[in-house]
Motif scaffolding. Structure first.
Motif, PDB file in Angstrom:
ATOM      1  N   PHE B 219      40.653  20.724   5.291  1.00 29.86           N
ATOM      2  CA  PHE B 219      41.523  20.848   3.553  1.00 29.86           C
ATOM      3  C   PHE B 219      42.727  20.694   3.397  1.00 29.86           C
ATOM      4  N   ILE B 220      43.262  22.042   4.604  1.00 32.37           N
ATOM      5  CA  ILE B 220      44.895  22.523   3.855  1.00 32.37           C
ATOM      6  C   ILE B 220      45.686  20.661   3.766  1.00 32.37           C
ATOM      7  N   GLY B 221      44.824  19.651   4.742  1.00 30.36           N
ATOM      8  CA  GLY B 221      46.170  18.419   4.534  1.00 30.36           C
ATOM      9  C   GLY B 221      45.546  18.063   3.635  1.00 30.36           C
ATOM     10  N   GLU B 222      44.506  17.762   3.346  1.00 27.79           N
ATOM     11  CA  GLU B 222      44.492  16.865   1.559  1.00 27.79           C
ATOM     12  C   GLU B 222      44.441  17.719   0.620  1.00 27.79           C
ATOM     13  N   ARG B 223      45.904  18.389   0.918  1.00 27.84           N
ATOM     14  CA  ARG B 223      47.309  18.857  -0.478  1.00 27.84           C
ATOM     15  C   ARG B 223      46.554  18.643  -1.715  1.00 27.84           C
ATOM     16  N   ARG B 224      45.639  19.612  -1.875  1.00 24.79           N
ATOM     17  CA  ARG B 224      45.194  20.503  -2.961  1.00 24.79           C
ATOM     18  C   ARG B 224      45.775  21.437  -3.772  1.00 24.79           C
ATOM     19  N   GLY B 225      46.945  21.625  -3.020  1.00 29.10           N
ATOM     20  CA  GLY B 225      47.570  22.564  -3.869  1.00 29.10           C
ATOM     21  C   GLY B 225      48.067  24.119  -2.473  1.00 29.10           C
ATOM     22  N   SER B 227      46.340  26.775  -2.808  1.00 31.25           N
ATOM     23  CA  SER B 227      45.363  28.160  -2.249  1.00 31.25           C
ATOM     24  C   SER B 227      44.408  27.639  -0.932  1.00 31.25           C
ATOM     25  N   PRO B 228      44.486  26.893  -0.389  1.00 22.49           N
ATOM     26  CA  PRO B 228      43.526  26.797   0.872  1.00 22.49           C
ATOM     27  C   PRO B 228      44.338  26.999   2.026  1.00 22.49           C
ATOM     28  N   GLU B 229      45.406  27.034   2.179  1.00 19.55           N
ATOM     29  CA  GLU B 229      46.257  27.548   3.253  1.00 19.55           C
ATOM     30  C   GLU B 229      46.427  29.432   3.104  1.00 19.55           C
ATOM     31  N   HIS B 231      44.336  30.654   1.915  1.00 18.16           N
ATOM     32  CA  HIS B 231      42.986  31.095   2.641  1.00 18.16           C
ATOM     33  C   HIS B 231      43.083  31.268   4.280  1.00 18.16           C
ATOM     34  N   LYS B 412      57.548  31.239  -7.333  1.00 19.66           N
ATOM     35  CA  LYS B 412      56.286  29.654  -7.598  1.00 19.66           C
ATOM     36  C   LYS B 412      56.893  28.369  -8.425  1.00 19.66           C
TER      37      LYS B 412
END
Lengths: 568, 431
Positions: B219-225, B227-229, B231, B412
């Protein structure tokens, strides 16, 4: 018949989802992307104009699975079931999205829609802290649930909340129950002083998008708010009292919110005034004046008729509701709030703080939505429909080189070039876990509500002020992760007990890969990648034939993932 | 007991996965930049590090806005003075409220700043401002004291396996643009950490975690911003915490009875004792919350009978205990709320919000001891000496901890942000 239901799902699953796959959603060439709805077209055009101005490219559309999960979470507060997901993904009609939204806003889902917006509005109106003794959360929820079930027009909703009177608790022996009173019942007093200060601040914030709490004590440092305006607004609440009632015993009590004559602090009820203190210690006088300067009669008497037939008096809260309804801030505030609910960011940030100091990112669109909402008889479901059928709502949350800079988390004004991630609310997580593990039918009624309340209560942190401010530890920090790792709810959701979700998957006739697919679809609305399948298969062999045990490990991992808890 | 998630338990698991291997899967390379996460190394380092001196700060947060005119800057004889008398203390020329007799015996270790002058008299704005040194801004969320100090000091305590910013009994303020890695870890004053144990075999937990890491990374690898990282980073910290012996620091009940008695058997007392235990372990920042100071009505009996005795016992217990253990020289103590209260006593015998002139108390670390700074007018309404702000106080605290004031963060949005919002050090607080 649990078994037959499951078998049906399993069969449908094999022939349906597995066959159809979950390809990126695309529209048939002949279908305009506004579904023939004018407001959807306006949104698409205005947002696209913003992209053009900023030199940004939108992301491609989200996959069908992603969009379906999103719209279930935002409209009814939970992820789709396998059956619901499959019904959507196998549907090849051009109107499938509009059809699904129509179903979610229609009779089939009316209870779930009402539950979701009851959760949302309970937090908006009375916060999450359950310790205010003057608020009956159950009463508040009963009111909201009925209101959202009937989809009452938003202007009436506001009026009922702002002018509510009656008992705040629905219990035997209490006459005149009106759950709407809970909006104000806990906001009339501060430390025993009945000043309606919180009622003033919250009413302005929720229904007008104005943050006035600072102006209680001084003129606002950076917007136009003046101290006199706060107290003139406050004057509308001075005919209102939250009376403590007992039914014979000492400890059982409820609040009765009543309208009563306000004698005024200056001794003349015909000119019923209140006094407030300036920073320099001088006292000033205030009468009811709305934020746009409209004055109402200064009498503190409630309406009545004299012996000679002459009417006298005024109901200040009813006047306030009337003035809110005519204010252009009223439809604009709700359009901004709903946009923020669905898109993750409002046109202003925060979405309930508007004014010259905080101009909206898309002023024309906000105005257009507000106006259309008003013309559409304040129908919240219509407003929701326009937004979820719009193009910005349908975009993938994956960023592209052409829109990576569009990140409101960095303080940029949102351009909506891609769907902004947000963590599920605690209520959404709770309902989603129940749905994904198919335990919802065992939880009904008041016991279920109490169980949910207790679970939600673990995250609330009060701030120790008498304004009842609170925050939540359900914010992506360690306590939340611990709860997901080890908490009772997840323990229950990952139980391999007989007849439970994992047991049913494990004992179904599906192949090992299909079983893992099932878990992924139920939680994430997608199938596993090759790499994920490989790790999952390694778990299967590590569990040495204990299929349910291995599925439990996979299920635990999937439910604990960022992808599960983040609405994407 | 914790899970016993030890290297030995992980050595024999399938997939050849070590804790470090897991962590690298989980969070990706970026999340691991910084202190070594090798479990063995950290255990070896443990003993040596614990003996090393490390700096910490304890913030005693008085939610609601305490009436400092009744505590630290009394105006006896003035119409605004209220009924309390002042008493002499162990610091020359420093008198405080008669209802703080135990603190009066510790004032030689502390310094009162009587010239705080701020503009935020709304609870939420005030708590944000006093915690961050910045007024609330719609476009950026600033990091709070705890996040800033943890961010600056955590690398000096590499043995630490529990979070570097602990908030006891309250919510504190968040990490803002520094990210959820620096969020406060909240516990109640009994040190209860919910849901700490999973009750499964550590080897199986490790396998679950590898499965989880696979999903996270995809999910992190899908580059959605971002917050996944974020988490994934919090997952990593949680795993470290679950497997740590250091969780014992939260168990105040393990202290001898006479020590617990010294702090008082109150929530705040236990919180202060926990703060000492955490600081001893190396935790850079602990906030202990004592709410309920929002006395718009009936203020004097409430202070005399409830708030002040609880505060007096716990705060004096903390200062004296830190002193006796030799920790005070490296531990800064800060006492403050979001603002003070009006000198004018209102019609309900209460005091309302007042930010224009009020007091805070500091001590320990590099601060000068047994003194006071600043002066307010005879009625307490105005600051007569040079007024100080939240950013000045923050700069002074950082200086007392040896954190360079030239430190600049990048928000940021890429904008540079000076630590403590470029506040000026309060000179009189340093010898």
């Amino acid at each position: 018949m649990v078994c037959s239901v499951w078998c049906r799902i399993a069969v449908a699953f094999v022939v349906g989802v597995l066959a159809a796959g979950l390809s990126p959603g695309c529209l048939a060439a002949d279908q305009p992307d506004h579904y023939g709805i004018r407001q959807v077209r306006v949104i698409n055009e205005r947002i696209a104009a913003g992209w053009k101005d900023a030199g940004l490219e939108p992301s491609p559309l989200a996959t069908d699975g992603e969009w379906c999960r999103r719209v279930f979470l935002d409209l009814i507060g939970r992820v789709p079931t396998l059956t619901e997901l499959q019904a959507f993904t196998v549907d090849s009609s051009a109107s499938k999205k509009a059809d699904l939204v129509a179903r979610l806003l229609g009779d089939d889902y009316v209870d779930e829609y009402a539950r979701n917006f009851t959760d949302v509005w309970t937090t908006v109106l009375i916060g999450r802290d359950a310790t205010n003794a003057n608020v009956n959360r159950s009463g508040m929820r009963q009111y909201l649930r009925r209101g959202f079930s009937k989809n009452i027009p938003y202007d009436r909703f506001m009026e009922e909340l702002v002018t509510a009177s009656g008992a705040n608790t629905n219990r035997r022996g209490v006459a005149g129950f009106n759950g709407a009173t809970n909006f104000l019942s806990g906001k009339m007093e501060e430390m025993g002083v009945a000043n309606g200060v919180q009622a003033t601040a919250k009413t302005a914030q929720v229904f007008l998008g104005l943050q006035v709490q600072c102006t209680q004590c001084h003129n606002h440092p950076f917007n136009k708010g003046k101290q006199n305006q706060f107290w003139e607004f406050n004057a509308f609440f001075r005919q209102t009292a939250a009376l403590r009632r007992r039914d014979g015993t000492e400890d059982v009590q409820w609040i009765e919110l009543v309208d009563q004559d306000f004698p005024g602090e200056g001794g003349d009820p015909e000119e019923a005034e209140l006094y407030y203190e300036l920073r320099n210690g001088l006292m000033k006088v205030a009468y009811p004046v709305f934020v746009d300067g409209t004055e109402v009669p200064t009498s503190g008497f409630l309406p009545g008729t004299m012996a000679d037939g002459t009417p006298y008096g005024v109901n200040r809260r009813q006047e306030l509701a009337r003035l809110i309804k005519t204010s252009p801030l009223f439809p604009s505030a709700i359009a901004n709030r709903m946009w923020s609910h669905f898109l993750g960011y409002g046109f202003t940030h925060p979405m309930d703080d508007v004014g010259d100091h905080n101009p909206p990112s898309h002023p024309e669109l906000l105005e257009s939505l507000a106006k259309a909402f008003q013309e559409q008889s304040y129908d919240l479901k219509e407003l929701a429909r326009w937004i979820v059928l719009s193009r910005p709502y349908a975009l993938s949350s994956r960023t592209t080189p052409g829109n990576k800079s569009d990140d409101p988390a960095l303080g940029e004004r949102p351009k909506f070039t891609h769907f902004y991630l947000r963590q599920m609310q605690a209520e959404q997580l709770y309902e989603s876990l129940l749905t994904a593990t198919e335990v919802d039918e065992t939880r009904v009624g008041e016991d279920a509500a109490k169980k949910k309340d207790r679970w939600l209560g673990q995250f609330v942190i009060a701030f120790g002020t008498d304004e009842g401010d609170d925050t939540t530890t359900f914010n992506g920090s360690i306590p939340q992760v611990l709860m997901m790792f080890n908490g009772d709810l997840v323990r229950e959701a990952t139980s391999t007990g007989k007849g439970g979700f994992l047991d049913k998957v494990a004992s179904s006739g599906l192949s090992p890969t299909q079983k893992i697919d099932t878990l992924y679809l139920a939680a994430l609305a997608r199938k596993p990648s090759a790499k994920e399948l490989k790790t999952a298969n390694a778990l299967l062999s590590a569990r040495k034939g204990d299929v349910a045990g291995a599925l439990q490990d996979v299920w635990w991992a999937v439910l604990n993932s960022n992808e599960f808890i983040i609405n994407h | 007991m914790n899970l016993g998630f030890r290297p030995a338990a992980l050595a024999g698991i399938p997939f050849g996965m070590s804790r470090r291997h897991f962590l690298s899967h989980l969070a990706g390379a970026a999340a691991l930049a910084g202190p070594a996460t090798s479990f063995t190394n950290s255990i070896l380092a443990n003993a040596a590090d614990l003996k090393k001196r490390h700096k910490s700060a304890i913030l005693l947060w008085m939610g609601g806005g305490p009436s400092t005119i009744d505590l630290w800057d009394l105006k006896p004889g003035s119409a605004t003075g209220g009924p309390f008398k002042q008493i002499a203390t162990t610091a020359d020329g420093v008198a405080i409220c008669e209802h703080l007799p135990l603190m009066a015996q510790q004032m030689h270790q502390m310094a009162i700043v009587r010239s705080m002058s701020t503009r935020e008299a709304d609870h939420m704005r005030g708590r944000y401002y006093m915690h961050t040194g910045y007024v609330p801004n719609p476009n950026v969320t600033h990091p709070s004291y705890g996040s800033v100090i943890a961010h600056e000091l955590a690398h000096k305590v590499p043995h630490l396996e529990i979070p570097p910013f602990v908030s006891v009994g309250g919510g504190s303020e968040g990490p803002g643009f520094l990210g959820m890695t620096w969020a406060p870890f909240m516990v109640d004053s009994n040190g209860t950490v919910r849901d700490l144990e999973m009750g499964i075999d550590p080897a199986r937990l490790a396998q679950r975690l590898e499965m989880l890491a696979t999903v996270e990374q995809r999910f992190i690898g899908e580059r959605r911003g971002g917050s996944p990282e974020d988490h994934a980073k919090v997952l990593e910290k949680t795993v470290r915490l679950m497997s740590s012996e250091q969780m014992k620091a939260f168990k105040v009940q393990e202290e001898p009875a006479e020590v617990r008695e010294r702090y008082g058997n109150t929530g705040f007392g236990k919180g202060c004792l926990m703060a000492r235990r955490l600081v001893e372990l190396g935790v850079p920042f602990v906030e202990v919350d004592l709410g309920g100071w929002d006395h718009h009505a009936n203020i004097f009996p409430t202070l005399a009978d409830q708030k002040l005795p609880e505060l007096d016992k716990a705060m004096s217990g903390l200062v004296s205990d830190l002193t006796e253990r030799g920790l005070l020289d490296d531990t800064v103590v800060i006492w403050m709320g979001e603002f003070g209260r009006t000198p004018n006593i209102n019609g309900g015998a209460g005091r309302d919000h007042w930010a224009r002139g009020w007091s805070v108390v500091v001590g320990g670390g590099g601060f000068k001891r047994g003194t006071f700074v600043g002066e307010t007018s005879a009625d307490g309404k105005e600051v007569l000496s040079e007024p100080y702000t939240s950013q000045d106080l923050m700069a002074s605290v950082l200086k007392a901890l040896g954190i360079p004031l030239e430190t600049t963060f990048t928000a940021k949005n890429g904008r540079p942000m000076k630590i403590a919002n470029s506040g000026k050090v309060i000179k009189e607080l340093f010898a």
